[in-house]
Design an enzyme around this catalytic site. Structure first.
Site, PDB file in Angstrom:
ATOM      1  N   TYR A 109      29.790  16.886  98.963  1.00  0.00           N
ATOM      2  CA  TYR A 109      29.145  17.816  98.060  1.00  0.00           C
ATOM      3  C   TYR A 109      27.643  17.534  98.006  1.00  0.00           C
ATOM      4  CZ  TYR A 109      26.737  19.337  94.147  1.00  0.00           C
ATOM      5  OH  TYR A 109      25.760  19.873  93.408  1.00  0.00           O
ATOM      6  N   HIS A 127      22.603  22.101  83.094  1.00  0.00           N
ATOM      7  CA  HIS A 127      22.720  22.564  84.471  1.00  0.00           C
ATOM      8  C   HIS A 127      21.506  23.433  84.810  1.00  0.00           C
ATOM      9  CE1 HIS A 127      25.533  24.958  87.407  1.00  0.00           C
ATOM     10  NE2 HIS A 127      24.914  24.001  88.053  1.00  0.00           N
ATOM     11  N   ARG A 174      18.223  13.159  91.856  1.00  0.00           N
ATOM     12  CA  ARG A 174      19.641  13.043  92.129  1.00  0.00           C
ATOM     13  C   ARG A 174      19.807  12.728  93.608  1.00  0.00           C
ATOM     14  NH1 ARG A 174      24.028  17.953  92.006  1.00  0.00           N
ATOM     15  NH2 ARG A 174      23.504  18.039  94.230  1.00  0.00           N
ATOM     16  N   GLU A 229      27.835  12.270  87.245  1.00  0.00           N
ATOM     17  CA  GLU A 229      28.139  13.613  86.733  1.00  0.00           C
ATOM     18  C   GLU A 229      29.519  14.064  87.182  1.00  0.00           C
ATOM     19  OE1 GLU A 229      25.038  16.308  87.725  1.00  0.00           O
ATOM     20  OE2 GLU A 229      26.366  18.025  87.689  1.00  0.00           O
ATOM     21  N   HIS A 261      31.007  15.441  91.214  1.00  0.00           N
ATOM     22  CA  HIS A 261      31.431  16.848  91.375  1.00  0.00           C
ATOM     23  C   HIS A 261      32.948  17.011  91.300  1.00  0.00           C
ATOM     24  CE1 HIS A 261      30.835  21.043  92.759  1.00  0.00           C
ATOM     25  NE2 HIS A 261      29.647  20.842  92.231  1.00  0.00           N
ATOM     26  N   GLU A 263      28.748  21.438  83.037  1.00  0.00           N
ATOM     27  CA  GLU A 263      28.090  22.599  83.656  1.00  0.00           C
ATOM     28  C   GLU A 263      29.052  23.761  83.862  1.00  0.00           C
ATOM     29  OE1 GLU A 263      26.783  20.776  87.383  1.00  0.00           O
ATOM     30  OE2 GLU A 263      28.090  22.209  88.383  1.00  0.00           O
ATOM     31  N   ASP A 314      21.820  28.711  91.421  1.00  0.00           N
ATOM     32  CA  ASP A 314      22.593  29.897  91.051  1.00  0.00           C
ATOM     33  C   ASP A 314      22.465  30.250  89.580  1.00  0.00           C
ATOM     34  OD1 ASP A 314      24.401  27.419  91.738  1.00  0.00           O
ATOM     35  OD2 ASP A 314      25.415  28.380  90.071  1.00  0.00           O
ATOM     36  N   ARG A 321      26.252  19.027  79.648  1.00  0.00           N
ATOM     37  CA  ARG A 321      25.537  19.819  80.648  1.00  0.00           C
ATOM     38  C   ARG A 321      25.666  21.328  80.482  1.00  0.00           C
ATOM     39  NH1 ARG A 321      23.075  18.915  84.845  1.00  0.00           N
ATOM     40  NH2 ARG A 321      24.348  19.903  86.459  1.00  0.00           N
ATOM     41  N   TRP A 355      36.715  21.186  94.485  1.00  0.00           N
ATOM     42  CA  TRP A 355      35.432  21.194  95.221  1.00  0.00           C
ATOM     43  C   TRP A 355      34.315  20.770  94.294  1.00  0.00           C
ATOM     44  CZ3 TRP A 355      30.818  23.881  94.479  1.00  0.00           C
ATOM     45  CH2 TRP A 355      29.858  23.626  95.480  1.00  0.00           C
ATOM     46  N   GLU A 371      18.097  19.806  84.660  1.00  0.00           N
ATOM     47  CA  GLU A 371      18.202  19.941  86.113  1.00  0.00           C
ATOM     48  C   GLU A 371      17.257  21.036  86.577  1.00  0.00           C
ATOM     49  OE1 GLU A 371      22.105  20.884  87.488  1.00  0.00           O
ATOM     50  OE2 GLU A 371      21.589  20.677  89.579  1.00  0.00           O
ATOM     51  N   ASP A 409      26.024  13.095  91.411  1.00  0.00           N
ATOM     52  CA  ASP A 409      27.028  14.080  90.997  1.00  0.00           C
ATOM     53  C   ASP A 409      28.324  13.840  91.782  1.00  0.00           C
ATOM     54  OD1 ASP A 409      26.846  17.729  90.550  1.00  0.00           O
ATOM     55  OD2 ASP A 409      28.436  16.270  90.151  1.00  0.00           O
TER      56      ASP A 409
END
Ligand code: CS2
Ligand code: MG
Length: 402
Positions: free
Chosen positions: A160, A312, A148, A236, A212, A262, A316, A283, A402, A339, A210
């Site tokens: 991002y 995803h 990516r 994405e 985002h 995601e 995190d 995702r 965001w 991912e 992405d």
């Protein structure tokens, strides 16, 4: 009959905040589930500890589907990231237990292998185009078959997905970091750096990007057209997906494949995206979409419409979620890509996982269950600290996605 004797909600921060559910049966068999919801971790910890754990004690751990239905329908208040992440943690832990009791890795309970390995992509980024190209080269040298690419947008000083440390971690501040955003600057700049990646490295690897959630449908349509010559594996989250209809407009204008999901947490949130073929990859993940049980339902619906999986796998999502994802990925017929951002070194001190990276692919552990262990002593060394995801503001000061 074995029963659920104990369920512990473990909150720690090895490299970043994680919430983990550990279920122990009356026979002493343990199962782990990821319950991490970036920026809202304690909401899930409380949902589990205060509302679900009392319902689990004494239940038959083998009744995974019944437990899923009991927790989903029994809540009355359905869907949403907190509820579905909490249910996911219970579900994943019960699949871990079922595998251990059967003496089989979880993928063997899901129909066995459909492929030799799980194709993954990782994140290359840069504060400018030269450093992005160097980072793409690094991942190609590490053997990644898919990368990516994200670069900072000049004039707004960020964007991002630009990594600062060893791994990309967006939730890095004790209050939301307010980051500037300019759609015009992004649309003028991003297609150029994606073309620069193809000019430098050619087309013999998968290139992903992405967006985002940053564009309106018509802006996303324009972006998709602008990058068609880059032959992206996907763009994405080109636009926020609460309004699934919005993707029809994008579809009318561009053949650039689309990946969404995601931050969506149930089959109903992606139902029309899939059945009307408004996306090419879904995702949704083990940790946020109700666990292995619900994720398989989403993937089976997707398979009917030739939509492939693209779960995803950011930092995190804990190694438990990643391990569970690889067990699902290696078995589903309509797998697309996984991912794999990797985790900080401290994370591996707490979560010992048998997942292996080889030749651009991940391989599941052959241990019974998910193949992940949680080290309580190590976890003690990493206490939780509240961290927030950033907030984006347009140059006029108004809040953007965001
Ligand atoms: C991103 C994530 O990995 C991705 O595709 O969208 O980094 C996302 O921003 C984080 O997971 C949010 O917590
Ligand atoms: Mg994303």
């Amino acid at each position: 009959m074995s029963t659920i004797a104990r369920a512990e909600v473990l909150v720690s921060s090895p490299g970043r905040n994680f919430v983990t559910l550990r279920i122990t049966t009356s026979d002493g068999v343990t199962g782990l589930g990821d319950a991490t919801l970036n920026g809202r971790e304690l909401a899930v910890a409380s949902y589990l500890r205060d509302h679900l754990v009392p319902l689990l004690i004494g239940r038959d751990p083998a009744r995974i589907e019944d437990t899923w239905q009991y927790l989903y329908r029994g809540a009355y208040w359905r869907r949403g990231p907190v509820t579905m992440t909490a249910i996911a943690a219970v579900d994943t832990a019960l699949w871990d237990i079922k595998g251990k009791v059967a003496g089989l890795p979880v993928y063997q309970l899901l129909g066995g292998r459909s492929r030799n390995g799980v194709l993954v992509y990782s994140h290359a980024s840069g504060v400018d185009v030269p450093s992005l190209l160097d980072d793409v080269a690094r991942f190609r040298d590490l053997g990644y078959l898919a990368v990516r690419a994200q670069a900072a947008v000049p004039d707004i000083g960020g964007s991002y997905g630009v990594r600062k440390g060893e791994v990309y971690e967006p939730a890095a501040t004790s209050l939301p970091d307010e980051q500037p955003w300019s759609t015009e600057a992004y649309l003028n700049f991003a297609p150029g750096y994606l073309r620069a990646v193809r000019d430098r490295f050619g087309f013999d690897f998968h290139l992903l990007h992405d967006v985002h959630h940053r564009l309106t449908p018509i802006e996303a349509a324009r972006f998709g057209k602008d990058v068609e010559e880059c032959r992206l594996f996907w763009m994405e989250d080109p636009t926020p997906a609460e309004n699934q209809e919005a993707f029809r407009l994008i579809r009318q204008h561009t053949t650039t494949p689309i990946a969404v999901g995601e931050n969506l947490t149930s089959i109903w949130d992606v139902q029309h995206l899939i059945t009307e073929q408004l996306i090419d990859y879904v995702r949704t993940t083990v940790v946020h979409a109700g666990g292995i049980t619900h994720l398989r339902r989403i993937f089976d619906l997707a398979a009917l419409y030739q939509v492939r999986t693209g779960s995803h796998g950011a930092t995190d999502l804990s190694p438990i979620s990643l391990a569970a994802a690889v067990h699902v990925d290696i078995s589903v017929p309509n797998f697309g890509i996984q991912e794999y951002m990797g985790h900080a070194a401290e994370t591996a001190e707490v979560f010992r996982s048998g997942v292996r990276f080889e030749n651009g692919m991940l391989l599941p552990s052959e241990e019974p269950g998910l193949g992940v262990e949680y080290d309580d002593e190590a976890a003690e060394r990493f206490p939780y600290e509240p961290k927030y995801l950033p907030v984006a503001r347009r140059l006029d000061g108004s809040v953007h996605d965001w």
